[in-house]
Scaffold this motif. Structure first.
Motif, PDB file in Angstrom:
ATOM      1  N   ASN A 130     -37.423  18.367 -28.452  1.00 29.02           N
ATOM      2  CA  ASN A 130     -37.658  19.664 -29.079  1.00 29.02           C
ATOM      3  C   ASN A 130     -38.454  20.539 -28.113  1.00 29.02           C
ATOM      4  O   ASN A 130     -39.567  20.193 -27.718  1.00 29.02           O
ATOM      5  N   ASN A 162     -40.049  25.461 -36.390  1.00 25.65           N
ATOM      6  CA  ASN A 162     -38.753  26.020 -36.784  1.00 25.65           C
ATOM      7  C   ASN A 162     -38.010  26.656 -35.605  1.00 25.65           C
ATOM      8  O   ASN A 162     -36.910  27.174 -35.765  1.00 25.65           O
ATOM      9  N   LYS A 164     -35.725  26.725 -32.459  1.00 26.00           N
ATOM     10  CA  LYS A 164     -34.582  25.875 -32.096  1.00 26.00           C
ATOM     11  C   LYS A 164     -34.449  25.762 -30.576  1.00 26.00           C
ATOM     12  O   LYS A 164     -34.858  26.664 -29.840  1.00 26.00           O
ATOM     13  N   ASN A 165     -33.870  24.646 -30.132  1.00 25.07           N
ATOM     14  CA  ASN A 165     -33.540  24.491 -28.719  1.00 25.07           C
ATOM     15  C   ASN A 165     -32.432  25.472 -28.337  1.00 25.07           C
ATOM     16  O   ASN A 165     -31.539  25.778 -29.143  1.00 25.07           O
ATOM     17  N   GLN A 213     -35.484  34.539 -31.888  1.00 26.94           N
ATOM     18  CA  GLN A 213     -34.205  33.883 -32.142  1.00 26.94           C
ATOM     19  C   GLN A 213     -33.648  34.333 -33.485  1.00 26.94           C
ATOM     20  O   GLN A 213     -34.396  34.675 -34.402  1.00 26.94           O
ATOM     21  N   GLN A 216     -29.219  32.021 -37.417  1.00 20.28           N
ATOM     22  CA  GLN A 216     -27.934  31.344 -37.532  1.00 20.28           C
ATOM     23  C   GLN A 216     -27.832  30.169 -36.556  1.00 20.28           C
ATOM     24  O   GLN A 216     -28.301  30.244 -35.422  1.00 20.28           O
ATOM     25  N   GLY A 217     -27.188  29.100 -37.017  1.00 19.21           N
ATOM     26  CA  GLY A 217     -26.869  27.969 -36.157  1.00 19.21           C
ATOM     27  C   GLY A 217     -28.015  26.992 -35.993  1.00 19.21           C
ATOM     28  O   GLY A 217     -29.177  27.313 -36.216  1.00 19.21           O
ATOM     29  N   SER A 218     -27.642  25.763 -35.609  1.00 21.87           N
ATOM     30  CA  SER A 218     -28.645  24.719 -35.408  1.00 21.87           C
ATOM     31  C   SER A 218     -29.236  24.754 -34.010  1.00 21.87           C
ATOM     32  O   SER A 218     -30.304  24.208 -33.771  1.00 21.87           O
ATOM     33  N   ALA A 219     -28.535  25.380 -33.070  1.00 22.47           N
ATOM     34  CA  ALA A 219     -29.041  25.596 -31.713  1.00 22.47           C
ATOM     35  C   ALA A 219     -29.019  27.091 -31.442  1.00 22.47           C
ATOM     36  O   ALA A 219     -28.223  27.834 -32.019  1.00 22.47           O
TER      37      ALA A 219
END
Length: 571
Positions: A130, A162, A164-165, A213, A216-219
């Protein structure tokens, strides 16, 4: 790696364990970030900035939870950052690699020895893969805190965890911060993978600096419209979904028409052919200016961009004062306001009997002006001020009510209709075009001079009007006939006020060093009977008669009179 490289690598292996530094793992319990850390008071006894970035670390298998300051000093050791070219401080409970290396007490003269060593720590181990954080608290700490482990003194754990990469693409190098900020050193990829690879630019380099960021999205992947802010350094890419941040141009008095895409304005500017010199200095207006060849409108620094400042200040000599402005006495206005030199000034509202409406003066003018107004009143002449200080860009309010328009507001009100919505900041002398006209393209630099072409009535630019200089006032003396004008011309100079603009008999600047030489120190006087006031030399309107007084003698008499009045007050 080729087979020969593998063989060479294998054949050169020897037993070098004694030369390889021994790494140990440690858990971070406290980071020294500022002078408030207990280390400086309890251990060092004073603040030393060279210790910023040090950590207190403990063994990974430490079973004690909820470490207090005393526990940290008991169970933990100090370590300093290993790298000197990047600052990346860990969060509490993250795991770091540590190694012992020579310390700064290497020399006997510094109280150490050649064998002195201390711990150095590497950036946190990527336990959870992470980029925002990799805390690994002890089980006792988890139980004691119900799973809510503080990562620092003020770090917002929810926002950090929270984050994200960033989504990488082949060959990318990405530097990621803990808070959703990143720098991508990448290239265009096959079409469809991201918003900068939709043309034939595959393999071309791109650098993207992104802040914030989208949810939307996990990455995470950069979104030029969704990210808080970003900088794209492109080579041959098109950013196809680019949209302007705001379509509300009302504050610029501009008319906005929705473009077919976001690129027309940029294309127009790129194709305009504007030179760098014009972009910096504005469009070429004519021959190079020479101060010595300027008209007589420039007097002692009182530069007038045309023939006047604001002709609407020329109120008739006999006009009665507007009694809805000001109060009985001088009133101090809350706050401070910027003048032409961008110096913050304290402002005062002139008494009602001396002003046409609300008239403001600065702290540099209030005392000498009031002294002159009261002296004239004592001698039976009431001077009325039409306009004093006018801030370059800030309208002034008192008790929620506007009491003074700025030069910006006045200039916008007087802008000719054909230029409304065409230029970005018409209150300034140099601005840019926002809607094509008269051969100008969007983005072209534009000069709002001459005033006569752009404004009716003539209105000086913000930061150019004499009323923003803090040292000028306009009086009810436009036709140079009233008793007020005659008093100002004959006596105002004794208080430091003289005429400075030949076409404006209502405008008096405060110039005590110049004024001591008499009211005509800047504007010569000539007796011309039979001429209208506008045709007399510098519009003096024969105020001094055929025989001009001896100003030096008058000044001595005035000073002696003042000294006597002061002496009478004392005795």
């Amino acid at each position: 790696m080729s087979k020969s490289q593998l063989r060479n690598n294998s054949s050169t292996r020897t037993n070098r364990n004694n030369n390889v530094p021994t790494f140990i793992k440690g858990r971070v319990y406290s980071v020294i970030m500022d002078e408030n850390h207990f280390f400086f008071k309890d251990i060092l006894g004073d603040f030393d900035p060279t210790y910023i970035g040090y950590i207190y670390w403990g063994k990974v298998n430490l079973k004690v939870g909820g470490l207090s300051r005393e526990d940290i000093l008991k169970y933990c050791d100090l370590a300093k950052p290993y790298f000197n070219w990047i600052t990346y401080t860990p969060l509490n409970t993250e795991i770091v690699d540590l190694v012992k290396a020579p310390s700064n007490k290497h020399y006997n003269a510094l109280g150490g020895t050649h064998t002195s060593a201390e711990y150095f720590y590497y950036p946190p181990i990527n336990v959870w893969n992470n980029s925002s954080g990799n805390p690994l608290p002890t089980e006792p700490d988890i139980q004691l805190n119900n799973g809510n482990i503080p990562l620092g003194d003020y770090t917002n754990e929810d926002k950090v965890m929270n984050t994200k990469n960033m989504l990488p693409f082949e060959g990318d190098m990405i530097l990621e911060g803990r808070f959703g900020n990143s720098i991508r050193f990448g290239s265009s990829t096959p079409k469809g993978k991201n918003n900068w690879s939709e043309n034939d630019s595959e393999g071309d380099p791109i650098t993207i600096i992104s802040n914030g960021q989208t949810p939307q999205g996990s990455a995470a992947i950069e979104d030029i419209n969704g990210d808080a802010s970003s900088i794209y350094l492109t080579s041959n890419q098109n950013i196809n979904n680019f949209g302007i941040a705001s379509k509300n141009f009302k504050s610029l008095n501009a008319k906005f028409e929705e473009p077919k895409s976001g690129l027309e304005n940029l294309d127009a500017f790129a194709q305009s052919g504007t030179s760098v010199e014009e972009l910096i200095n504005g469009p070429f207006q004519g021959n190079t200016s020479d101060f010595n060849n300027q008209s007589a409108e420039i007097i002692e620094g009182e530069e007038r961009t045309d023939t006047t400042d604001d002709t609407n200040n020329a109120i008739s000599d006999e006009s009665p004062p507007v009694l809805n402005g000001g109060y009985e006495d001088l009133v101090k206005i809350p706050g401070k306001y910027e003048d032409n030199s961008r110096t913050k000034r304290q402002l005062y509202l002139l008494p009602q009997r001396f002003s046409n409406g609300n008239v403001l003066v600065t702290d540099s003018l209030a005392k000498p002006l009031m002294k002159m107004l009261l002296s004239a009143e004592k001698e039976g002449t009431r001077l009325v001020v039409n306009s004093g200080f006018r801030p370059p860009v800030d309208d002034i309010y008192l008790n929620g009510k506007s009491i003074q328009k700025s030069q910006k507001t006045v200039r916008l009100e007087n802008l000719k209709s054909k230029y409304i919505g065409k230029i970005k900041e018409p209150w300034l002398e140099q601005t840019t075009v926002i809607d094509p006209f008269e051969g100008y393209k969007i983005g072209d630099p534009y000069s709002t001079t001459p005033q006569s072409k752009h404004f009716d009535p003539l209105t000086a630019a913000s930061y150019k009007s004499a009323h923003g200089r803090s040292l000028a006032s306009d009086f009810s003396t436009s036709s140079a006939t009233s008793e007020g004008y005659k008093w100002l011309a004959r006596h105002g100079w004794k208080y430091g006020f003289i005429r400075t603009v030949k076409t404006e008999p209502w405008h008096f600047g405060y110039k005590p060093e110049v004024a001591k030489d008499g009211p005509t120190a800047l504007l010569p006087y000539k007796y011309e009977p039979g001429k209208s006031y506008k045709n007399t030399t510098n519009r003096w309107n024969n105020v001094f008669g055929e025989q001009v007084p001896n100003w030096e003698t008058e000044l001595v008499e005035f000073q002696e009179k003042q000294a006597q009045e002061l002496n009478d007050q004392i005795t």
